[in-house]
Design a protein around this motif. Structure first.
Motif, PDB file in Angstrom:
ATOM      1  N   LEU B  50       0.826  -1.132  -0.002  1.00 31.76           N
ATOM      2  CA  LEU B  50       0.035  -0.128   0.155  1.00 31.76           C
ATOM      3  C   LEU B  50       0.820   1.145   0.028  1.00 31.76           C
ATOM      4  O   LEU B  50       0.258   2.296   0.020  1.00 31.76           O
ATOM      5  N   ASP B  69      -5.126   2.470  10.354  1.00 28.34           N
ATOM      6  CA  ASP B  69      -5.925   1.900   9.326  1.00 28.34           C
ATOM      7  C   ASP B  69      -5.376   0.462   8.933  1.00 28.34           C
ATOM      8  O   ASP B  69      -6.348  -0.451   8.933  1.00 28.34           O
ATOM      9  N   THR B  72      -5.706  -2.044  11.731  1.00 27.96           N
ATOM     10  CA  THR B  72      -6.963  -2.371  12.019  1.00 27.96           C
ATOM     11  C   THR B  72      -7.485  -3.690  11.157  1.00 27.96           C
ATOM     12  O   THR B  72      -8.130  -4.228  11.110  1.00 27.96           O
ATOM     13  N   MET B  73      -7.079  -3.302   9.528  1.00 22.45           N
ATOM     14  CA  MET B  73      -7.541  -4.095   8.443  1.00 22.45           C
ATOM     15  C   MET B  73      -6.956  -5.549   8.594  1.00 22.45           C
ATOM     16  O   MET B  73      -7.631  -6.743   8.709  1.00 22.45           O
ATOM     17  N   ALA B  76      -7.548  -7.142  12.761  1.00 21.56           N
ATOM     18  CA  ALA B  76      -8.970  -7.243  13.209  1.00 21.56           C
ATOM     19  C   ALA B  76      -9.608  -7.934  12.100  1.00 21.56           C
ATOM     20  O   ALA B  76     -10.777  -8.547  12.411  1.00 21.56           O
ATOM     21  N   GLY B  77      -9.054  -7.747  10.875  1.00 21.72           N
ATOM     22  CA  GLY B  77      -9.919  -8.341   9.661  1.00 21.72           C
ATOM     23  C   GLY B  77      -9.419  -9.660   9.226  1.00 21.72           C
ATOM     24  O   GLY B  77      -9.610 -10.844   9.551  1.00 21.72           O
ATOM     25  N   GLN B 153     -12.462   6.397  18.928  1.00 24.01           N
ATOM     26  CA  GLN B 153     -10.908   6.254  18.293  1.00 24.01           C
ATOM     27  C   GLN B 153     -10.488   4.779  18.807  1.00 24.01           C
ATOM     28  O   GLN B 153     -10.318   4.297  19.946  1.00 24.01           O
ATOM     29  N   LEU B 154     -10.069   4.120  17.669  1.00 27.47           N
ATOM     30  CA  LEU B 154      -9.466   2.826  17.705  1.00 27.47           C
ATOM     31  C   LEU B 154      -7.837   3.089  18.083  1.00 27.47           C
ATOM     32  O   LEU B 154      -7.530   4.171  17.725  1.00 27.47           O
TER      33      LEU B 154
END
Lengths: 266, 266
Positions: B50, B69, B72-73, B76-77, B153-154
């Motif tokens: 990215l 971000d 988190t992707m 957590a994803g 807020q994460l």
């Protein structure tokens, strides 16, 4: 329990202002509730940065391995966890889930026919025990559109379908209303005139609308899905703008309510 | 309840074979259990695709908005949901969580001093009700290292810290053992000799090891953390290879067990 299942699309998710407004309304929405969200717009944008080109066949997305990883990251990670964190700002307890979590939604990979849609899941079964336990604790389940096959494989699944399947499964024991937020005020007599809202559709009105060719083609699958959910015991289905959701919960004419005369249980 | 909190790092996650082997062992691990996972290696790799460069200060990652971000992707994803889906293959019920889900772990953004570490969270409170409810339903909570501040807020949080904090919070009411899987057989007398394992460390032995300068520098924070957890009521802490986890659960000498003489509650 009275339960509302509310679906929002990528058009809300992708605009921070719309998303904030929606989450406030969702938090104020009375009673037990489940949120189902899409996120295709954001997934496409991040996919572009990663050099993943959207693969389409006749307007439908094909989910290859790298696209599955992408949507798992974006739907289940980035979007889902930010929605959950934001809901706490408005005092709404929430938990972010995919169909894999607690085996909530088991699906199978769509069989290859003329086209292999890749890692796309058709829902087999929704297990409601975990959802009921969370709802009883006043925690709103927030679903991204990812399911699993129970054999270690995640699958990309249509968010409208997930909302319908959750509503249908919960309707076996509970009074369930299903809300589809989209970019129109509801079902319209004239697709180009937001004022031509049809506030109520039932079986008889639906037949007339189809006969008179009033409903435009894009709307028919949505309504077929709605009647399918009603036929399986869902109390009513609503279609409208996310900002009208709270009015809709109060029974105000702010969208289209779809009801079945034949199958109403309540 | 007797509860085991088990932490695995990115070195397991990032190798499909190791990961599969670990998940099988985790599924067979007796009793109630919580899994906490890292994933830094995978996040760095996807970040590179990215165009997100890792930002470091004195060996510590700085979490700017785009890095938040990204993790988190990925945590957590991608990682979390694949772990959960795979656990069902081995008959282990599981649910993937961040600290935002069910408000399980509230943190605050680390205060800026000489360095602003960005969106990094220091844990304030672990809420155990949801975890206890899931454990009672035989569903293993699987945590990625993301928390939230309760204000939308994460925050990126150290996975070792998350494991310790969960164990400590649960230890108020339950008998909790904490297992840190890492890339050594345990704490070693000689860091370059895997056969020089120290099977048991207690307060007295720890003092001796420090005095005699036997423990190398990288190990000291891990042991300090372990004693901190013991001092707050955790029953014992184990350090070792993920493949020895099941032996460890049976009390076999397969890693280092850390116990406190002063604070043992059980």
């Amino acid at each position: 329990m009275d339960i509302s299942v509310i679906k929002i699309g990528g058009n809300v998710i992708d605009h921070p202002e719309k998303s904030t407004q929606f989450l406030k309304l969702f938090s104020k929405f009375p009673g037990k509730k489940v949120l189902v969200h899409g996120g295709g717009v954001m997934a496409s944008r991040i996919g572009k940065s990663l050099g993943i080109q959207p693969k389409m066949h006749l307007g439908r997305r094909i989910t290859d391995k790298e696209t599955l990883d992408l949507v798992t990251m974006v739907y289940a990670g980035l979007i889902n966890k930010n929605l959950v964190a934001q809901l706490y700002t408005y005092g709404q307890m929430a938990i972010g889930l995919t169909g894999a979590d607690g085996n909530a939604i088991r699906s199978h990979k769509r069989p290859e026919k003329e086209v292999d849609y890749g890692f796309v899941g058709d829902v087999e079964q929704v297990h409601t025990e975990l959802l009921e336990s969370l709802l009883q604790q006043a925690i709103a389940p927030v679903f991204s559109a990812i399911t699993h096959d129970g054999k270690g494989q995640l699958l990309n699944t249509n968010a409208d379908t997930i909302a319908s399947e959750i509503a249908t499964a919960l309707a076996k024991k509970h009074k369930v209303n299903l809300y589809f937020c989209f970019d129109k005020t509801g079902v319209l007599m004239d697709a180009n005139n937001e004022a031509s809202l049809i506030p109520l559709i039932n079986d008889d009105i639906y037949k007339e609308l189809i006969r008179d060719e009033i409903i435009h083609s894009g709307m028919i699958p949505k309504l077929e899905n709605a009647f399918k959910a009603l036929n399986k015991g869902v109390n009513h289905v609503w279609l409208g703008l996310p900002e009208n959701l709270l009015l809709a919960s109060k029974g105000k004419n702010a969208g289209t309510i779809i009801e079945s005369q034949k199958y109403g249980l309540y």
